[in-house]
Write a protein that holds these residues in place. Structure first.
Motif, mmCIF file in Angstrom:
data_model
loop_
_atom_site.group_PDB
_atom_site.id
_atom_site.type_symbol
_atom_site.label_atom_id
_atom_site.label_comp_id
_atom_site.label_asym_id
_atom_site.label_seq_id
_atom_site.Cartn_x
_atom_site.Cartn_y
_atom_site.Cartn_z
ATOM 1 N N GLY A 1 -20.037 65.331 69.588
ATOM 2 C CA GLY A 1 -21.276 65.162 68.832
ATOM 3 C C GLY A 1 -20.979 64.557 67.469
ATOM 4 O O GLY A 1 -19.838 64.144 67.192
ATOM 5 N N ALA A 2 -21.986 64.547 66.627
ATOM 6 C CA ALA A 2 -21.901 63.860 65.336
ATOM 7 C C ALA A 2 -20.671 64.271 64.523
ATOM 8 O O ALA A 2 -20.122 63.460 63.778
ATOM 9 C CB ALA A 2 -23.169 64.137 64.539
ATOM 10 N N GLY A 3 -20.224 65.520 64.687
ATOM 11 C CA GLY A 3 -19.101 66.021 63.890
ATOM 12 C C GLY A 3 -17.820 65.249 64.102
ATOM 13 O O GLY A 3 -16.986 65.167 63.189
ATOM 14 N N ILE A 4 -17.636 64.643 65.283
ATOM 15 C CA ILE A 4 -16.370 63.913 65.497
ATOM 16 C C ILE A 4 -16.350 62.636 64.660
ATOM 17 O O ILE A 4 -15.288 62.120 64.330
ATOM 18 C CB ILE A 4 -16.098 63.607 66.991
ATOM 19 N N THR B 1 -20.556 61.679 75.260
ATOM 20 C CA THR B 1 -20.880 61.766 73.834
ATOM 21 C C THR B 1 -22.387 61.735 73.599
ATOM 22 O O THR B 1 -23.137 61.113 74.358
ATOM 23 C CB THR B 1 -20.192 60.641 73.023
ATOM 24 N N GLN B 2 -22.767 62.424 72.530
ATOM 25 C CA GLN B 2 -24.157 62.342 72.071
ATOM 26 C C GLN B 2 -24.266 61.279 70.988
ATOM 27 O O GLN B 2 -25.345 61.021 70.473
ATOM 28 C CB GLN B 2 -24.581 63.693 71.483
ATOM 29 N N ASN B 3 -23.138 60.697 70.618
ATOM 30 C CA ASN B 3 -23.140 59.746 69.503
ATOM 31 C C ASN B 3 -23.523 58.350 69.981
ATOM 32 O O ASN B 3 -23.228 57.962 71.111
ATOM 33 C CB ASN B 3 -21.761 59.713 68.843
ATOM 34 N N VAL C 1 -14.122 72.899 69.160
ATOM 35 C CA VAL C 1 -13.481 72.489 67.897
ATOM 36 C C VAL C 1 -14.586 72.165 66.904
ATOM 37 O O VAL C 1 -15.379 71.234 67.123
ATOM 38 C CB VAL C 1 -12.588 71.236 68.093
ATOM 39 N N ASN C 2 -14.647 72.931 65.836
ATOM 40 C CA ASN C 2 -15.717 72.748 64.847
ATOM 41 C C ASN C 2 -15.328 73.532 63.592
ATOM 42 O O ASN C 2 -14.902 74.674 63.701
ATOM 43 C CB ASN C 2 -17.043 73.302 65.431
ATOM 44 N N PRO C 3 -15.436 72.917 62.409
ATOM 45 C CA PRO C 3 -15.067 73.673 61.203
ATOM 46 C C PRO C 3 -16.080 74.761 60.858
ATOM 47 O O PRO C 3 -15.802 75.630 60.032
ATOM 48 C CB PRO C 3 -15.024 72.602 60.105
ATOM 49 N N GLN C 4 -17.271 74.677 61.479
ATOM 50 C CA GLN C 4 -18.332 75.657 61.195
ATOM 51 C C GLN C 4 -18.645 76.436 62.468
ATOM 52 O O GLN C 4 -18.323 75.998 63.569
ATOM 53 C CB GLN C 4 -19.630 74.944 60.771
ATOM 54 N N THR D 1 -11.313 76.604 64.656
ATOM 55 C CA THR D 1 -12.140 76.373 63.466
ATOM 56 C C THR D 1 -11.436 75.352 62.579
ATOM 57 O O THR D 1 -10.608 75.715 61.734
ATOM 58 C CB THR D 1 -12.356 77.717 62.736
ATOM 59 N N ALA D 2 -11.743 74.089 62.817
ATOM 60 C CA ALA D 2 -11.037 73.011 62.100
ATOM 61 C C ALA D 2 -11.772 71.698 62.275
ATOM 62 O O ALA D 2 -12.493 71.515 63.260
ATOM 63 C CB ALA D 2 -9.629 72.856 62.668
ATOM 64 N N PRO D 3 -11.584 70.765 61.337
ATOM 65 C CA PRO D 3 -12.135 69.421 61.521
ATOM 66 C C PRO D 3 -11.439 68.725 62.696
ATOM 67 O O PRO D 3 -10.221 68.883 62.882
ATOM 68 C CB PRO D 3 -11.809 68.700 60.213
ATOM 69 N N ALA D 4 -12.203 67.953 63.434
ATOM 70 C CA ALA D 4 -11.679 67.313 64.649
ATOM 71 C C ALA D 4 -10.480 66.415 64.362
ATOM 72 O O ALA D 4 -9.512 66.393 65.119
ATOM 73 C CB ALA D 4 -12.788 66.511 65.308
HETATM 74 N N1 APR Z 1 -15.047 67.969 62.921
HETATM 75 C C1 APR Z 1 -15.693 68.630 63.899
HETATM 76 N N2 APR Z 1 -16.975 69.056 63.766
HETATM 77 C C2 APR Z 1 -17.587 68.801 62.605
HETATM 78 C C3 APR Z 1 -16.960 68.119 61.541
HETATM 79 C C4 APR Z 1 -15.616 67.698 61.735
HETATM 80 N N3 APR Z 1 -14.946 67.053 60.785
HETATM 81 N N4 APR Z 1 -17.846 68.020 60.524
HETATM 82 C C5 APR Z 1 -18.971 68.608 60.936
HETATM 83 N N5 APR Z 1 -18.832 69.098 62.190
HETATM 84 C C6 APR Z 1 -19.798 69.797 63.024
HETATM 85 C C7 APR Z 1 -20.859 70.559 62.268
HETATM 86 O O1 APR Z 1 -20.359 71.848 61.871
HETATM 87 C C8 APR Z 1 -21.963 70.652 63.307
HETATM 88 O O2 APR Z 1 -21.810 71.789 64.127
HETATM 89 O O3 APR Z 1 -20.515 68.840 63.766
HETATM 90 C C9 APR Z 1 -21.763 69.388 64.146
HETATM 91 C C10 APR Z 1 -22.822 68.317 63.950
HETATM 92 O O4 APR Z 1 -24.039 68.831 64.391
HETATM 93 P P1 APR Z 1 -25.340 67.908 64.542
HETATM 94 O O5 APR Z 1 -25.525 67.111 63.288
HETATM 95 O O6 APR Z 1 -26.444 68.766 65.022
HETATM 96 O O7 APR Z 1 -24.897 66.842 65.634
HETATM 97 P P2 APR Z 1 -24.998 66.917 67.199
HETATM 98 O O8 APR Z 1 -24.633 68.259 67.711
HETATM 99 O O9 APR Z 1 -24.256 65.726 67.711
HETATM 100 O O10 APR Z 1 -26.531 66.696 67.400
HETATM 101 C C11 APR Z 1 -27.006 66.223 68.610
HETATM 102 O O11 APR Z 1 -29.055 65.515 67.518
HETATM 103 O O12 APR Z 1 -29.458 64.431 65.528
HETATM 104 C C12 APR Z 1 -29.585 64.367 66.924
HETATM 105 O O13 APR Z 1 -29.466 62.559 68.398
HETATM 106 C C13 APR Z 1 -28.775 63.208 67.364
HETATM 107 O O14 APR Z 1 -27.007 63.039 68.935
HETATM 108 C C14 APR Z 1 -27.523 63.833 67.914
HETATM 109 C C15 APR Z 1 -28.043 65.166 68.433
#
Ligand code: APR
Length: 245
Positions: free
Chosen positions: A26-29, A103-105, A215-218, A231-234
């Motif tokens: 997802g967006a976090g990567i 991927t959702q990205n 894998v997610n810092p949050q 619990t870490a950045p990707a």
């Molecule tokens: N590494 C890993 N994860 C991370 C990092 C990082 N460096 N930085 C942030 N994150 C995590 C955040 O803690 C959060 O849980 O990435 C996640 C991002 O969440 P969203 O913004 O909700 O993204 P996503 O889950 O992809 O949302 C799905 O929603 O906004 C719409 O269409 C858009 O595809 C997207 C969908």
């Protein structure tokens, strides 16, 4: 961020022993690449708009040039970024064993890092398609700032992303579900787990016997489904999980 060494070792062993790995990103990567989220991109001229003004088919039909310019803006923001070590690590993993990458990205960074056959659940910023095309559509040279039109029927191109209220592309969804059902390890990277149907895939994988690693810092909504949470950045974590040939 200090990763728990025992958890890291456990994840490495699971991944090393896996025959098929299902990865959901997802967006976090892309956060460490600096890709702005939809909301982050709403700056400057765009700050007065809501997502509903810019990311629905109705909005596009009402104001095609405006919405087209919004996507040109987002494409430019993404083109100014680069894949990060997490994207490259996933491309390296696919050279070692079967990986089904979902991927959702919409940013195309997995492909730019070398991943092939990426299953894009929400489309791609760089893949336009025809809206109400005649089936034989052919572009006239586009006017800058306007969506390209078909020379034969006048139809407009639209961004090939999934807008609010739209279904996921059927083939991508089918392939993603198949991936979730067949992976023996499910690696979930950088997603909040709040947006469905993508958020249901790790649960589906677990029901089919996969070991689920998040894998997610949050904290995320998928932690409850996970067998193991890193619990870490990707970009820091993924390169530690398998050899980076
Ligand atoms: N590494 C890993 N994860 C991370 C990092 C990082 N460096 N930085 C942030 N994150 C995590 C955040 O803690 C959060 O849980 O990435 C996640 C991002 O969440 P969203 O913004 O909700 O993204 P996503 O889950 O992809 O949302 C799905 O929603 O906004 C719409 O269409 C858009 O595809 C997207 C969908």
């Amino acid at each position: 961020m200090v990763l728990d060494a025992a958890l890291l070792e456990q994840a490495r062993a699971r991944i090393a022993a896996a025959r098929n790995i299902f990865v959901l990103t997802g967006a976090g990567i892309s956060a460490e690449s600096g890709v702005p989220t939809f909301r982050d991109a709403l700056t400057g001229l765009w700050s007065r708009f809501d997502p509903e003004d810019l990311a629905t088919e109705a909005a596009y039909r009402r104001h095609p040039a405006l919405v087209w310019r919004w996507y040109e803006h987002r494409r430019a923001l993404v083109l100014a970024t680069r894949p990060n070590p997490a994207h490259y690590a996933l491309a390296a993993l696919a050279a070692q064993k079967p990986v089904m990458l979902v991927t959702q990205n919409i940013d195309g960074l997995h492909q730019r890092a070398g991943s092939e056959h990426v299953i894009e659940l929400h489309g791609n910023l760089f893949a336009n398609r025809w809206l109400d095309g005649c089936g034989r559509c052919d572009t006239v040279p586009p006017v800058p700032g306007e969506p390209p039109h078909c020379a034969l029927c006048g139809a407009m191109m639209r961004p090939g992303v999934v807008w609010f209220g739209e279904d996921l592309p059927r083939v991508a969804r089918y392939r993603a579900e198949h991936a979730a059902e067949t992976g023996d390890v499910c690696l979930v990277v950088g997603t909040s787990g709040l947006v469905y149907p993508a958020a249901a895939l790790p649960g589906m994988a677990k029901e089919h016997g996969a070991f689920v690693i998040v894998v997610n810092p949050q904290v995320s909504a998928l932690d409850a489904t996970a067998d193991l949470v890193l619990t870490a950045p990707a970009g820091e974590c993924l390169p530690l999980l398998w050899p980076q040939a």
